[in-house]
Scaffold this motif. Structure first.
Motif, short mmCIF file in Angstrom:
data_model
loop_
_atom_site.label_atom_id
_atom_site.label_comp_id
_atom_site.label_asym_id
_atom_site.label_seq_id
_atom_site.Cartn_x
_atom_site.Cartn_y
_atom_site.Cartn_z
N GLY A 125 28.76 116.38 -12.16
CA GLY A 125 29.73 115.45 -11.58
C GLY A 125 30.99 115.50 -12.40
N LYS A 126 32.08 115.01 -11.85
CA LYS A 126 33.35 115.10 -12.55
C LYS A 126 33.34 114.28 -13.82
N ALA A 127 34.07 114.75 -14.81
CA ALA A 127 34.12 114.07 -16.10
C ALA A 127 35.42 113.31 -16.25
N GLU A 128 36.01 112.87 -15.13
CA GLU A 128 37.27 112.13 -15.17
C GLU A 128 37.10 110.86 -15.99
N ALA A 129 37.97 110.68 -16.96
CA ALA A 129 37.94 109.50 -17.83
C ALA A 129 36.58 109.31 -18.47
N GLY A 130 35.82 110.42 -18.57
CA GLY A 130 34.54 110.35 -19.26
C GLY A 130 33.35 110.01 -18.39
N VAL A 131 33.54 109.68 -17.10
CA VAL A 131 32.39 109.35 -16.26
C VAL A 131 31.59 110.61 -15.99
N PRO A 167 35.64 106.89 -6.15
CA PRO A 167 37.09 107.05 -6.26
C PRO A 167 37.51 107.85 -7.48
N SER A 168 38.54 108.68 -7.30
CA SER A 168 39.04 109.52 -8.39
C SER A 168 40.53 109.72 -8.21
N GLY A 226 40.31 102.15 -7.69
CA GLY A 226 38.99 102.16 -8.27
C GLY A 226 38.66 103.40 -9.07
N ASN A 227 39.66 104.27 -9.29
CA ASN A 227 39.38 105.46 -10.09
C ASN A 227 39.10 105.07 -11.55
N LEU A 266 34.29 95.67 -11.61
CA LEU A 266 33.15 95.70 -10.69
C LEU A 266 33.60 95.64 -9.24
N SER A 267 34.65 94.90 -8.96
CA SER A 267 35.10 94.72 -7.58
C SER A 267 35.71 95.98 -7.00
N TRP A 268 36.08 96.94 -7.85
CA TRP A 268 36.71 98.17 -7.37
C TRP A 268 35.75 99.34 -7.25
N ILE A 269 34.49 99.19 -7.63
CA ILE A 269 33.53 100.29 -7.53
C ILE A 269 32.74 100.08 -6.24
N PRO A 270 32.94 100.92 -5.22
CA PRO A 270 32.46 100.60 -3.87
C PRO A 270 30.96 100.55 -3.68
N VAL A 271 30.18 101.14 -4.57
CA VAL A 271 28.71 101.10 -4.40
C VAL A 271 28.08 99.93 -5.15
N LEU A 272 28.91 99.03 -5.68
CA LEU A 272 28.39 97.87 -6.42
C LEU A 272 28.68 96.55 -5.69
#
Length: 207
Positions: free
Chosen positions: A31-37, A46-47, A52-53, A66-72
């Motif tokens: 998976g992408k390592a954007e900002a360390g994720v 989101p990226s 929500g990136n 939390l409000s910006w992460i769509p699967v939460l």
């Protein structure tokens, strides 16, 4: 019934696609390592410059992040219903082990979840505290620790699993290392704690 914010409603459109793309992919840390994720679900979230990136969330307090992460959606709604968010915002460091919407749907019926959200908030707070650690821990920190004590007083084992972390016997990180203003959020694929599974029961078992 508990409700979600307009921003949540908009993000829900991307959540379904994210969960579909990640289905069956929890055994790999690709998976992408954007900002360390990192993790199999990250590519579906989101990226770049999207709302929500991970980069944008790095300076946000826990409630906003939390409000910006769509699967939460469910976890964020439960946190608001429990009134725990103000307590977390004041902590110098926090780790959130946040179950995805799919994880909640596999654990609780709609009736059971509504009961927790609206009428049984003491039980809800205990459940949510089982997903919170009173210090900021990266994925590597979690694995190195071998176990963590959550805010409900439970010690949960942590082990490396395909470059991800297995939390307890059943949960695994699926997109780890979201930085927030005072800690980290790790999305997991299973609800922690010892409440019984009620999914598939009741008058409205679906989510």
């Amino acid at each position: 019934m508990w409700t979600v914010s307009p921003r949540r409603a908009a993000l829900a459109l991307t959540a379904a696609a994210a969960l579909f793309l990640a289905a069956g992919c929890t055994g790999s840390a690709e998976g992408k390592a954007e900002a360390g994720v990192q993790g199999p679900l990250c590519d579906a979230l989101p990226s770049g410059t999207e709302p929500g990136n991970p980069t944008a969330l790095a300076t946000e307090p826990v409630d906003s992040a939390l409000s910006w992460i769509p699967v939460l959606t469910t976890f964020e709604g439960a946190m608001r219903a429990s009134d725990l968010l103000p307590e977390l915002k004041g902590k110098p460091g926090i780790t959130v082990l946040a179950p995805s919407d799919d994880a909640f749907a596999a654990k609780f019926s709609s009736d059971n979840l509504d009961e927790l959200m609206i009428k049984d908030k003491d039980t809800l707070r205990t459940l949510l505290r089982a997903h919170l650690v009173d210090r900021s821990l990266s994925l590597a920190d979690l694995i190195d620790a071998g176990s963590v004590k959550t805010l409900d007083g439970t010690t949960v084992t942590v082990a490396k699993a395909d470059s991800m972390a297995r939390i307890g016997p059943d949960a695994q990180t699926v997109c780890a290392d979201y930085r927030i203003a005072n800690g980290r959020i790790h999305i997991i694929n299973h609800v922690l704690g010892n409440l019984p599974t009620t999914a598939g029961t009741g008058s409205d078992p679906g989510h």
